[in-house]
Design an enzyme around this catalytic site. Structure first.
Site, mmCIF file in Angstrom:
data_model
loop_
_atom_site.group_PDB
_atom_site.id
_atom_site.type_symbol
_atom_site.label_atom_id
_atom_site.label_comp_id
_atom_site.label_asym_id
_atom_site.label_seq_id
_atom_site.Cartn_x
_atom_site.Cartn_y
_atom_site.Cartn_z
ATOM 1 C CE1 TYR A 1 -4.603 -1.537 5.148
ATOM 2 C CE2 TYR A 1 -3.796 0.274 4.217
ATOM 3 C CZ TYR A 1 -4.283 -0.778 3.988
ATOM 4 O OH TYR A 1 -4.290 -1.388 2.797
ATOM 5 C CB SER B 1 -0.676 0.092 1.365
ATOM 6 O OG SER B 1 -1.465 1.205 1.406
#
Length: 378
Positions: free
Chosen positions: A189, A130
């Site tokens: 995250y 990500s």
């Protein structure tokens, strides 16, 4: 024998389309997915169009990457693994820490542990990393140096200063972030995605598996969950527009993201899984274009042909970054791939699809209330 592909988290937005792409290329596919209600509803067989789209395409195993038994079954015959399974959502990760770490880091560790300690046929593994692992990403100083600023201070944002600063410097300019950038994620995250990537890139070569990491930017398009309040502002704002509700624009509306269309993401992932040149590589997958929140609202209003009230509130979330632009040079030079769908084209296709879907309830406001109650939304 043709490749057999395992896609973990393969019943999701990206995985279902990717499964079809592999099958079209002559490969067979197994999907392992936990089918969580936040994405698929309470009765996935009837409430999840994504799951139904895999009928006749892939073998679906309802299971989780946190179970060694489920992973063991799913890995049978696999020659390629695309590891998409993960809990997603920057904000939610800041207070459901154990769940995010268990699924994202623990699940990846279990997957690698099985491969390291048993005979297997896997030769290539692609991890869905990500852009969040970059934190604020790359900036240029007035004298031309490339720097990687720290996270923004709560006190600055509370005073209405949302820009990124670096001690001892004047104004700094955001630039596209390449894969050599300093990694310093600003959310749980992001930390878990960095750990997933590091585990696979480190362990893979020791067990005969070619690792590839794809640092996805903000993926959007038809099929994106309209139920999950953590899937991004295009889905969230579309639902508010259809409900005729006000859109609360956080910060000053000038924060930006790199939006990349689902079809481009699927093709880049397919190449990462199948092209010899991808082995051992780390690639940004994005459009290379910054789009502000104001731009997003304007594009959605144009596509829907209607407007709703908007309010630039100055609200902000701890853990959010200010800007996000991917340098996609490596993707182009090593894999010969350049994203083809512009933001305006993608939003038009997305809205055409949204119009065919039922209007979902306001789970977004509930997610904001959860963050506010934990002092993460200001």
């Amino acid at each position: 024998m043709p490749d057999h592909v395992l896609i973990t988290g393969g019943a999701g937005f990206i995985g279902t389309r990717l499964a079809k792409r592999f099958v079209e290329s002559g490969r067979t596919v197994t999907v392992l997915d936990a089918l969580i209600p936040q994405v698929h509803g309470d009765d996935p067989a009837t409430t999840s169009p994504l799951l139904r789209s895999l009928d006749g395409v892939a073998e679906v195993i309802h299971g989780t990457v946190t179970s060694s038994d489920d992973l063991g079954r799913a890995l049978d015959r696999a020659t390629i693994v695309v590891h998409l399974a993960a809990e997603t959502g920057t904000g939610q990760s800041m207070y459901e820490i154990d769940r995010y770490v268990e699924a994202n880091v623990g699940g990846t560790a279990k997957l690698l542990d099985i491969l390291a300690n048993s005979e297997h046929t896997v030769s290539r593994m692609v991890i869905a990393s990500s852009r969040s692992i970059y934190g604020e990403g790359a900036y240029r100083t007035a004298d031309g140096r490339i720097v990687y600023p720290p996270h923004r201070a709560d006190a600055d944002m509370a005073a209405g200063d949302f820009d990124v600063h670096l001690a001892g410097e004047g104004a700094i300019e955001v630039i596209p972030t390449d894969e050599r950038a300093t990694l310093h994620p600003s959310s749980v995250y992001g930390i878990t995605k960095q750990m997933q990537e590091s585990l696979i890139m480190t362990v893979g070569p020791t067990i005969g598996v070619e690792p590839v990491a794809l640092r996805y930017q903000n993926v959007y398009g038809p099929g994106q969950s309209l139920k999950n309040p953590y899937t991004g502002i295009l889905s969230i704002f579309s639902t508010l527009i259809r409900q005729g509700k006000e859109i609360n624009i956080f910060e000053d509306g000038l924060e930006s993201r790199d939006f990349v269309y689902i079809d481009d993401v699927v093709e880049a992932t397919f190449l990462a899984a199948t092209e010899p040149a991808a082995a051992g590589g780390v690639f940004n997958v994005g459009s290379g274009v910054a789009t502000t929140v104001h731009d997003v609202v304007a594009a959605l209003f144009a596509a829907f042909g209607t407007t709703v009230p908007t309010r630039v509130s100055g609200n902000y979330r701890l853990g959010d970054i200010r800007h996000n632009i991917a340098d996609t040079t490596a993707l182009r030079e090593k894999l010969g791939f350049t994203p083809a769908v512009s933001f305006s084209e993608g939003v038009s296709a997305f809205v055409d699809w949204v119009r065919t879907e039922p209007v979902e309830g306001d789970s977004y406001q509930r997610s904001l209330d959860e963050m506010a109650s934990r002092n993460l939304l200001k």
